[in-house]
Design a protein around this motif. Sequence first.
Motif, mmCIF file in Angstrom:
data_model
loop_
_atom_site.group_PDB
_atom_site.id
_atom_site.type_symbol
_atom_site.label_atom_id
_atom_site.label_comp_id
_atom_site.label_asym_id
_atom_site.label_seq_id
_atom_site.Cartn_x
_atom_site.Cartn_y
_atom_site.Cartn_z
ATOM 1 N N THR A 118 -7.327 0.397 12.431
ATOM 2 C CA THR A 118 -7.218 0.465 10.980
ATOM 3 C C THR A 118 -5.787 0.818 10.585
ATOM 4 O OG1 THR A 118 -7.745 2.834 10.782
ATOM 5 C CG2 THR A 118 -9.598 1.291 10.854
ATOM 6 N N GLY A 127 -4.999 -2.441 5.066
ATOM 7 C CA GLY A 127 -5.137 -1.699 3.819
ATOM 8 C C GLY A 127 -4.906 -2.538 2.583
ATOM 9 N N PHE A 145 -4.210 8.514 5.449
ATOM 10 C CA PHE A 145 -3.228 7.978 4.519
ATOM 11 C C PHE A 145 -2.596 9.171 3.803
ATOM 12 C CE2 PHE A 145 -1.880 6.069 0.456
ATOM 13 C CZ PHE A 145 -1.142 5.004 0.942
ATOM 14 N N TYR A 197 -3.978 6.344 -5.681
ATOM 15 C CA TYR A 197 -3.632 6.828 -4.353
ATOM 16 C C TYR A 197 -2.385 7.713 -4.384
ATOM 17 C CZ TYR A 197 -6.630 2.888 -2.864
ATOM 18 O OH TYR A 197 -7.661 1.993 -2.694
ATOM 19 N N GLU A 213 0.824 -1.202 0.000
ATOM 20 C CA GLU A 213 0.000 0.000 0.000
ATOM 21 C C GLU A 213 0.867 1.264 0.000
ATOM 22 O OE1 GLU A 213 -4.023 1.078 2.288
ATOM 23 O OE2 GLU A 213 -2.286 0.920 3.616
ATOM 24 N N TYR A 249 -0.120 4.733 7.759
ATOM 25 C CA TYR A 249 0.435 3.770 6.816
ATOM 26 C C TYR A 249 1.200 2.743 7.624
ATOM 27 C CZ TYR A 249 4.563 6.615 7.677
ATOM 28 O OH TYR A 249 5.575 7.295 8.309
ATOM 29 N N ASP A 306 -11.086 3.379 5.321
ATOM 30 C CA ASP A 306 -12.169 3.594 4.357
ATOM 31 C C ASP A 306 -13.395 2.755 4.680
ATOM 32 O OD1 ASP A 306 -10.066 4.958 3.282
ATOM 33 O OD2 ASP A 306 -10.138 4.003 1.312
ATOM 34 N N GLN A 325 -4.265 0.474 -7.083
ATOM 35 C CA GLN A 325 -3.836 1.399 -6.029
ATOM 36 C C GLN A 325 -3.143 2.636 -6.597
ATOM 37 O OE1 GLN A 325 -2.409 -0.357 -2.200
ATOM 38 N NE2 GLN A 325 -2.207 -2.233 -3.382
ATOM 39 N N GLY A 378 -3.804 2.372 7.137
ATOM 40 C CA GLY A 378 -3.951 2.934 5.798
ATOM 41 C C GLY A 378 -5.397 3.036 5.368
ATOM 42 N N HIS A 379 -5.696 2.438 4.213
ATOM 43 C CA HIS A 379 -7.047 2.525 3.665
ATOM 44 C C HIS A 379 -8.048 1.625 4.380
ATOM 45 C CE1 HIS A 379 -6.343 5.299 0.357
ATOM 46 N NE2 HIS A 379 -5.168 4.734 0.232
ATOM 47 N N GLY A 380 -7.606 0.889 5.389
ATOM 48 C CA GLY A 380 -8.562 0.174 6.230
ATOM 49 C C GLY A 380 -9.576 1.127 6.841
#
Length: 692
Positions: free
Chosen positions: A335, A300, A362, A583, A234, A397, A341, A580, A337-339
């Motif tokens: 969470t 993520g 992130f 991003y 990620e 991250y 989301d 990805q 990173g993108h977790g």
Amino acid sequence: MASATPSQHMRHDCGYQPQTLGNAQPHRRSKSRETVACNRDHHPGALREGDSIQVFCRSLDKWVKGLIVKLEEGNHVRVEYEDGENRCAKWLRLNSDHLRIPPATIQDSVSQNGKRSGISRGTLAEEASKAAAIHSIGSGTKPAKPELYEEFCRRAETKQTILEIQNRFYSGFGHAEIDWAQPVHGIVVDFKGDGMQLGMILERLSECNEQYVFIGNPLPFNGGWHFTAVNDFEHPREQRSLDPSWKNIRIWHRVNYVPTQTETGAPALTPREDYNAENRSKGAIPITDDFKLSTIILVGGLMPGTLNATIMADGGPAAMVLARHLELSEVQVATVGHGLDVLIALGSRERSLVAGYMAAEFPYWRHLLRINDLMVTRRKVCTHLTPGRAKLVSASYWGQETKEPFFKALGLVSSGGSSAGSERLHIMQSSEAVFCFDASKLPGLEGASCVGEDAAAPTVAVFVDEAADPVELYEIIAELLRQKFTFHLISGSTDRDDYYREHRRREYHVESSFDDMRSHVSHRVDRHGHYCRLRTVTTETVFGNAMYPLKDCFLLVPTTPANLVDRSIKFDGFFVPGGQSPYFLLDDWAVTRLMNAAPVAAAVGHGPEALVGSKWLHPSGGEAEPWSEGKFTSYYGAWTSFRDVITRYEKKKPGEICIDSSGRLFTGNAPASAKEMTSAACSAMRFVKSAS
């Protein structure tokens, strides 16, 4: 002797050289976890003499391996261990902070009393081999529809290579194994999660002898297994720096619980072995203060988008389970990173359930937090208490500055020893053939620019960075070659933080010396003697999915960083593939400037997320543009990036495209839509160029 106190029986005996576990302090539980531990039934009948345990040795200031040699009434055990030179023995209470009893030890004895035990190592190995075979891991089989794959492999730019991949199969804890008086960590899973993040979290949970389960949707054909991406990090720079040796590792995880609802509609979890797709309330256990996960973990990668498009979509059972845990005290939601989301997707289309929470963003993803009304912090690991007194722990991250603070916030402090829990892990090696399309070998490509054979054809930009979707990028490049367009491959700006500081002082004019770029991009000289500053990016590789047209394939792509693109070039349009890659294009002033100058835009999959902040989604100063009210789509799992323009957003069936009423904005929602979208956008670019 049964009534004797522990101190009366403590002695030291000389012995052989010890085998220890490494430096660590005793694992400190939070107050709530201490309370739980004290209430646990630690009666001697739940253990046997000879069972392995861990003891904190004060003289060594570390955890060491030991054995139970005697059980006594009153919840005391006599343990033996080694302190380096001596063989030691002492009495401890079963709830002592200086004693660790692996959950598997307790559950092995419980199974002898009539309860089901966990999966055996032999059975796990059999299941692992079966799951790998079902997904054709290492078999070299073609996709179900092989036409694009065969075209890709036939190209002169494509070469075969062999990857030696380590497959780590984690079974998690079965329902019958779990002691719910102790912490239980739930990891929400699907395919294509970040393998390093998940793998290191599982290593830490095992090392700390914690109980963990996987929450997800069990596929009926493969025994409920999912697996992560391989090498598609990620945050590539930070993660490669964290552990350069983490390469070619795939993490497999088997669903232990399925998010469901009871007959009354209450959010629940159903053990996988009791789950019935035809009667989903059967066996459902409602989430309450007595039955809840101590921690819910969301990693993520691309998996958060998959979750938002599937089990989390439209307020379904998984979303209800997650929302219910946020209402409960003594619960942690974590969470990476993108977790984050996935949490942001909770609530209605117009407002997130976690609006008002504070979280770590992130990098360059602040827009997502702002439009969903989350508070932004500069901390890279943030802890926030929810109104229900649950604790939200978010890491910006995964990297050197975030890994240990993240674990510390969750109470998972390393003991410095080897990982326990090997009975829930099976490792299998596989040799896998993959095909690499090296775009630098394309005819007519100079640096990162390909001059088309048709001088009258449009000149376009293709914005691509790390871990782009290979089908979407290949379909774009192949169509541009067929139509004889001139195209430039462009990635995110180099040293973006430094460029932003310059940008704030001097608007869009940024200069950089040759030396500033040396560590980030290579330097080549073209046939005219000009320096070409290049960065090579790698797409993701999709393994084990027979329905994916380019399974086991990836692209190597030379690119020019956006801030180094020749300003004299006028683009007639641009394309953005998904994966990805978007991003790394967000909040990049050079990318946005190029997008704003182009008259036609096309983006597919996650690609529309890169349009955030540009005139295509957010016209500056509220100025009306022909496409200002036009419709667009994306991969459905990315919809939370567009909450502020949700009235323009259309959910499409996989493979469909959306063309706004102005005929200038083209979007698709999946790899299957890339070819049609690219062809339609090319026609529009030809028309606009001819009319200008």
